[in-house]
Design a protein around this motif. Sequence first.
Motif: not given
Length: 93
Positions: A64-76
Amino acid sequence: TSHMDGIPNILLEIGSLGIPIISTSAGAITDLLNQDRAYLVPEKATPFEYKEALDKALSQIEQRQKKSKKLIEFVRANHTLTKTEEAFLEILK
């Protein structure tokens, strides 16, 4: 969301905060979400399939933490105001 919708703004807002997302892959949602950045369920998912995705999100903390980190990076990287302005200017050329 339907087949005709773009990316719902709420997904961008939640994604920028790193909140895990469980969603279908309808419409343009897959432009933002994939299995690396979210918990995707089939387009016509049953309540059981949503429950399975929620159980995974709750029980697999590291994933869950990995998915969240990747999502933040992608959005930004892809959905900032500057990126939106650039895309509109490109259309207007």
